[in-house]
Scaffold this motif. Structure first.
Motif, PDB file in Angstrom:
ATOM      1  N   UNK A 179      36.663  45.937  47.974  1.00  0.00           N
ATOM      2  CA  UNK A 179      37.698  44.927  48.243  1.00  0.00           C
ATOM      3  C   UNK A 179      37.333  43.587  47.609  1.00  0.00           C
ATOM      4  N   UNK A 180      36.067  43.163  47.746  1.00  0.00           N
ATOM      5  CA  UNK A 180      35.649  41.888  47.177  1.00  0.00           C
ATOM      6  C   UNK A 180      35.725  41.912  45.653  1.00  0.00           C
ATOM      7  N   UNK A 181      35.365  43.067  45.040  1.00  0.00           N
ATOM      8  CA  UNK A 181      35.447  43.172  43.584  1.00  0.00           C
ATOM      9  C   UNK A 181      36.891  43.053  43.115  1.00  0.00           C
ATOM     10  N   UNK A 182      37.814  43.721  43.821  1.00  0.00           N
ATOM     11  CA  UNK A 182      39.235  43.636  43.459  1.00  0.00           C
ATOM     12  C   UNK A 182      39.738  42.205  43.608  1.00  0.00           C
ATOM     13  N   UNK A 183      39.259  41.530  44.637  1.00  0.00           N
ATOM     14  CA  UNK A 183      39.644  40.128  44.854  1.00  0.00           C
ATOM     15  C   UNK A 183      39.158  39.265  43.695  1.00  0.00           C
ATOM     16  N   UNK A 184      37.909  39.471  43.284  1.00  0.00           N
ATOM     17  CA  UNK A 184      37.367  38.705  42.156  1.00  0.00           C
ATOM     18  C   UNK A 184      38.118  38.964  40.875  1.00  0.00           C
ATOM     19  N   UNK A 185      38.467  40.244  40.621  1.00  0.00           N
ATOM     20  CA  UNK A 185      39.211  40.591  39.410  1.00  0.00           C
ATOM     21  C   UNK A 185      40.576  39.907  39.379  1.00  0.00           C
ATOM     22  N   UNK A 186      41.259  39.887  40.517  1.00  0.00           N
ATOM     23  CA  UNK A 186      42.577  39.248  40.592  1.00  0.00           C
ATOM     24  C   UNK A 186      42.472  37.750  40.343  1.00  0.00           C
ATOM     25  N   UNK A 187      41.468  37.124  40.937  1.00  0.00           N
ATOM     26  CA  UNK A 187      41.282  35.682  40.751  1.00  0.00           C
ATOM     27  C   UNK A 187      41.029  35.350  39.285  1.00  0.00           C
ATOM     28  N   UNK A 210      37.853  30.503  38.811  1.00  0.00           N
ATOM     29  CA  UNK A 210      36.803  31.054  37.951  1.00  0.00           C
ATOM     30  C   UNK A 210      35.476  31.123  38.687  1.00  0.00           C
ATOM     31  N   UNK A 211      35.103  30.036  39.346  1.00  0.00           N
ATOM     32  CA  UNK A 211      33.818  29.979  40.034  1.00  0.00           C
ATOM     33  C   UNK A 211      33.779  30.951  41.206  1.00  0.00           C
ATOM     34  N   UNK A 212      34.865  30.972  41.987  1.00  0.00           N
ATOM     35  CA  UNK A 212      34.922  31.892  43.132  1.00  0.00           C
ATOM     36  C   UNK A 212      34.978  33.337  42.645  1.00  0.00           C
ATOM     37  N   UNK A 213      35.767  33.599  41.590  1.00  0.00           N
ATOM     38  CA  UNK A 213      35.891  34.949  41.061  1.00  0.00           C
ATOM     39  C   UNK A 213      34.588  35.484  40.514  1.00  0.00           C
ATOM     40  N   UNK A 214      33.810  34.637  39.832  1.00  0.00           N
ATOM     41  CA  UNK A 214      32.509  35.061  39.309  1.00  0.00           C
ATOM     42  C   UNK A 214      31.555  35.451  40.432  1.00  0.00           C
ATOM     43  N   UNK A 215      31.778  34.898  41.601  1.00  0.00           N
ATOM     44  CA  UNK A 215      30.922  35.210  42.745  1.00  0.00           C
ATOM     45  C   UNK A 215      31.091  36.654  43.189  1.00  0.00           C
ATOM     46  N   UNK A 216      32.301  37.210  43.026  1.00  0.00           N
ATOM     47  CA  UNK A 216      32.594  38.551  43.519  1.00  0.00           C
ATOM     48  C   UNK A 216      32.626  39.618  42.424  1.00  0.00           C
ATOM     49  N   UNK A 217      32.546  39.207  41.167  1.00  0.00           N
ATOM     50  CA  UNK A 217      32.744  40.140  40.060  1.00  0.00           C
ATOM     51  C   UNK A 217      31.525  40.157  39.148  1.00  0.00           C
ATOM     52  N   UNK A 218      31.181  41.327  38.648  1.00  0.00           N
ATOM     53  CA  UNK A 218      30.045  41.409  37.734  1.00  0.00           C
ATOM     54  C   UNK A 218      30.384  40.701  36.429  1.00  0.00           C
ATOM     55  N   UNK A 219      29.367  40.158  35.729  1.00  0.00           N
ATOM     56  CA  UNK A 219      29.619  39.340  34.534  1.00  0.00           C
ATOM     57  C   UNK A 219      30.432  40.038  33.455  1.00  0.00           C
ATOM     58  N   UNK A 220      30.217  41.353  33.244  1.00  0.00           N
ATOM     59  CA  UNK A 220      30.955  42.070  32.209  1.00  0.00           C
ATOM     60  C   UNK A 220      32.449  42.065  32.490  1.00  0.00           C
ATOM     61  N   UNK A 221      32.825  42.434  33.711  1.00  0.00           N
ATOM     62  CA  UNK A 221      34.239  42.455  34.084  1.00  0.00           C
ATOM     63  C   UNK A 221      34.823  41.044  34.085  1.00  0.00           C
ATOM     64  N   UNK A 222      34.049  40.079  34.555  1.00  0.00           N
ATOM     65  CA  UNK A 222      34.526  38.693  34.627  1.00  0.00           C
ATOM     66  C   UNK A 222      34.889  38.151  33.254  1.00  0.00           C
TER      67      UNK A 222
END
Length: 299
Positions: free
Chosen positions: A1-9, A238-250
């Motif tokens: 769920x957190x990864x999906x949230x980061x991807x959307x952000x 961007x900052x919040x999304x990077x917190x939940x998403x791995x660097x490659x996907x971000x």
């Protein structure tokens, strides 16, 4: 769920950043680049105050602390915000000045080179560089050549400034990653970052430009869009999304900024590109994608 949230952000970040190139181009018809950067960052600072007040600390602390203490960053976050603000301040100025001399679509694609530069610069911090980059970097540089270099091997000064801007954006991304791992508060980091960027822009405005109230009013919609959305919202996402998403996907998701920039320039400004420039854009974007998609271990 957190990864999906980061991807959307991060997807929303790319959409807002890409469309903001149009607002930046429009704003340059009325005011100078330093003034534009100063006002947009001031708007971002003000817009983020309620965000920091609500999300900058836990609910328990929020009810116990006065307003100024809720806004106060811890030492790690303060250091992170200052360093990110310097990177972002220089990058924003370079981009804004460059936008005076190039199109929104080209600026978007050249800025996307930061996706290639992040792992390259990261190598100096001890991060391994995958072999696939040996293909991606020459491909991106070829695309940059086709996109920007005219007859006689000359590059537009605006294109060159946007390229320098991409280098500083890469530094900002690496700095964010570094300090988030150290526990920096993402929302307060964004707020401090804009404060530093505002100071840098304000100094340059005082030295080189004389803002006129009527011109500021004429540029109000471009300033509000970039200040509230591109700066206040998107950089925080961007900052919040990077917190939940791995660097490659971000970085892959943020690279879509270049696509949204070209589409926005075409839809709203009527910008067109030659066949040569389109091929350059395609090469840059393909290089960006290849650099972020893990193909095989060791590549």
């Amino acid at each position: 769920m957190e990864k999906a949230k980061g991807n959307l952000l991060l997807l929303l970040t790319a959409l807002i950043w890409g469309s903001a190139f149009v607002a930046q181009s429009v704003g340059m018809e009325y005011i100078g680049p330093f003034t534009f950067s100063t006002v947009r960052n001031l708007i971002a600072i003000v817009a983020l105050i309620p965000v920091v007040w609500v999300f900058g600390c836990s609910r328990e602390k929020r009810s116990q602390l006065p307003l100024w203490q809720r806004l106060k960053p811890d030492p790690v976050t303060l250091k992170a915000g200052v360093l990110c603000g310097v990177w972002l301040g220089i990058a924003s100025i370079l981009q804004q000045v460059g936008m005076v001399m190039t199109t929104a679509g080209k600026a978007g694609f050249i800025t996307a080179l930061y996706i290639i530069l992040v792992p390259v610069l990261g190598r100096f911090l001890g991060r391994p560089v995958r072999k696939i980059l040996l293909l991606c970097v020459p491909m991106a540089l070829t695309g940059f050549y086709l996109l920007c270099v005219k007859g006689g091997f000359t590059v537009s000064f605006g294109d060159f400034l946007i390229f320098l801007c991409a280098i500083f954006f890469a530094g900002q991304i690496l700095t964010i990653d570094h300090f988030l791992l150290k526990g920096a508060n993402s929302v307060k980091l964004a707020w401090v970052q804009f404060a530093v960027t505002f100071l840098i822009s304000a100094v340059l405005t005082g030295l080189y430009e004389r803002p006129v109230p009527d011109a500021l009013w004429d540029a109000r919609w471009a300033l509000l869009y970039t200040g509230l959305l591109s700066s206040g919202v998107a950089y925080t996402l961007q900052i919040v999304g990077q917190k939940y998403t791995d660097p490659t996907t971000a970085t892959l998701l943020m690279s879509l900024e270049s696509v949204f920039a070209a589409l926005s320039g075409w839809l709203f400004l009527g910008e067109t590109m030659t066949a040569r420039e389109v091929i350059g854009c395609v090469l840059v974007f393909v290089a960006v994608l290849l650099a972020q998609i893990p193909i095989k271990k060791g590549l």
